[in-house]
Design an enzyme around this catalytic site. Structure first.
Site, mmCIF file in Angstrom:
data_model
loop_
_atom_site.group_PDB
_atom_site.id
_atom_site.type_symbol
_atom_site.label_atom_id
_atom_site.label_comp_id
_atom_site.label_asym_id
_atom_site.label_seq_id
_atom_site.Cartn_x
_atom_site.Cartn_y
_atom_site.Cartn_z
ATOM 1 N N ASP A 132 3.715 -8.454 0.890
ATOM 2 C CA ASP A 132 4.337 -9.263 1.941
ATOM 3 C C ASP A 132 3.476 -10.420 2.417
ATOM 4 O OD1 ASP A 132 2.530 -7.510 3.135
ATOM 5 O OD2 ASP A 132 3.979 -6.677 4.557
ATOM 6 N N HIS B 246 0.786 -1.240 0.000
ATOM 7 C CA HIS B 246 0.000 0.000 0.000
ATOM 8 C C HIS B 246 0.816 1.288 0.000
ATOM 9 C CE1 HIS B 246 -2.902 -2.979 1.029
ATOM 10 N NE2 HIS B 246 -2.707 -2.946 2.334
#
Length: 471
Positions: free
Chosen positions: A230, A72
């Site tokens: 991730d 993000h």
């Protein structure tokens, strides 16, 4: 031996692992710290990556490499490829107002949330990239005017490793693109109309590659894989099987599972992300996870091992003492202005053991709420795979099954995000139809009888929290 490298550029540090592509055997590794804060210049990540690569003995002998990174974060580039301003990270909540505006832009209230779910599978909250772009356009118009392209942390690092060939050459993958609010995992396509809605005009966005797409080459000629967000990389690195819900206790808390169908949750609790294999990754994310344990240890003046021992010395439910762990606001539920709270403090519970127990249970209850949400939206939950720094706590491992209501498997401590990136790099290097199967150590298994009272008293305290973060 064919070697591959996996890189994890997380909030706190950069890790590099070099592994054998076929067996997964660890050959060497390196690590370097990142600066603190929710706003970081990408140059700091680049410097840390260089240091970690040097510690790992370089990448000249690898056949492929992939980068996984924190999701993000807003990286804006000008026409020359220079970073416009420090990146706003996922845990920067200053764009909470922008998130509310974006919901209003598509009808407001339940209708607006449903419209966003229908469009991209997620509901705007401050974590997502488009809310940060709206904040930039509203708050820093001069910087917004300079921006020609937007990308994510892992995209930018991959591009830099490839020699930064121009802003139209930035590449990304499905898993990271799915957390931007302007790319749909279900449709497998960008929504440029939503990007323009949020930012006010068009920006160049990275090409979205498939699971084994090539994002460029290292100076040695080695292939650069598409990389990953991730959480998706952690699932690949941990070798999660169908029905395995991965719960990662790191800076943030994440609860996710690989699925065949993208969820649609207008409440915004479950985000409809993509995984690294072409499937979907329903996920629930909390802002507060391992740092809750850090804060409790600091408050009590003890180390983590002593905190764990104190927690296990107190009874289940801490005799009614409840810690609501909204220490940095919260993403799920969407409470950016909330603060942490302690409920049920009495003379009996006014001791370190009860507070330690309440801290562990409060953190785990927030994650258990996420697990419940996944199941409500169709996820199969057969067992929990517990990873991340917080999973090293004995108290966390032993208390978790009573709150999750499922067997809890704890693999040996490892760099599962970097390992997932390495496994993707091996997939690219070997040219196989599926990711290579790597042998893994036998996990520890924890089981216990569920204790509904803990969840019930947590829910009552959670719902009593007032949003009133000091300015």
């Amino acid at each position: 031996m064919t070697l591959v490298a996996g890189i994890d550029s997380s909030t706190q540090s950069c890790k590099v692992v070099v592994r054998d592509a076929e067996s997964g055997e660890l050959v060497r590794q390196g690590r370097a710290a990142h600066p603190d804060g929710t706003e970081v210049h990408p140059d700091a990540w680049w410097a840390a990556l260089g240091e970690a690569i040097d510690q790992a003995g370089g990448l000249d002998d690898v056949a492929a490499a992939s980068v996984a990174g924190q999701q993000h974060g807003m990286v804006t580039l000008d026409e020359a490829g220079e970073v416009v301003r420090p990146a706003l990270l996922w845990n920067d909540t200053r764009s909470a107002g922008a998130a509310a505006e974006l919901i209003d832009d598509l009808g407001g209230g339940d209708a607006g949330r449903q419209a966003w779910v229908d469009a991209v599978g997620i509901v705007p909250v401050a974590s997502f990239t488009l809310t940060k772009l709206r904040w930039l356009a509203r708050t820093e118009p001069d910087n917004a005017a300079r921006a020609a392209a937007v990308c994510l942390p892992h995209d930018w690092l991959t591009w830099k490793l490839a020699g930064a060939p121009g802003i139209d050459a930035v590449k990304t993958d499905r898993s990271d693109a799915s957390g931007t609010l302007y790319w749909s995992a279900a449709a497998d396509a960008y929504r440029p109309d939503l990007l323009e809605l949020g930012f006010g005009r068009a920006l160049i966005t990275p090409e979205v590659l498939g699971p084994t797409g090539r994002a460029g080459s290292l100076p040695s000629g080695a292939a650069l894989g598409p990389g990953a967000g991730d959480n998706a990389a952690a699932g690949l690195g941990a070798g999660a099987l169908p029905g395995d819900v991965v719960i990662s206790i790191g800076t943030s808390g994440t609860v996710f599972v690989s699925a065949d169908v993208a969820p649609k949750d207008p409440s915004g609790t479950v985000a409809g992300f993509a995984d690294t294999t072409g499937r979907f990754l329903p996920i629930v994310v909390t802002l507060n996870a391992a740092r809750v344990l850090d804060a409790a240890a600091k408050l009590l003046g003890v180390g983590h091992d002593e905190l764990s021992a104190l927690a296990l010395s107190a009874p289940a439910g801490a005799d009614g003492l409840v810690l609501v762990p909204y220490l940095e606001g919260e993403r799920t539920p969407n409470r950016p202005d909330a603060t942490g709270a302690i409920h049920g403090l009495t003379l009996r519970t006014s001791d370190p053991a009860h507070l330690a127990r309440a801290a562990v249970e409060g953190m785990l209850c927030a994650l258990a709420d996420g697990l419940d949400a996944l199941v409500r939206h169709g996820a199969q939950a057969r067992r929990v795979v517990l990873v991340g720094g917080g999973a090293r706590s004995e108290a966390v491992r032993r208390i978790a099954p009573a709150l999750f209501g499922l067997p809890v498997l704890v693999p040996p401590p490892g760099e599962y995000v970097a390992d997932g990136a390495a496994r993707q790099a091996a997939w690219v290097a070997l040219g196989s139809d599926t990711p290579p199967t790597w042998a893994s150590a036998t996990p520890e298994v924890y089981e216990d009888t569920p204790v509904p009272l803990i969840r019930e008293q947590y829910a009552a305290a959670r719902d009593a929290v007032i949003d009133r973060r000091p300015t």
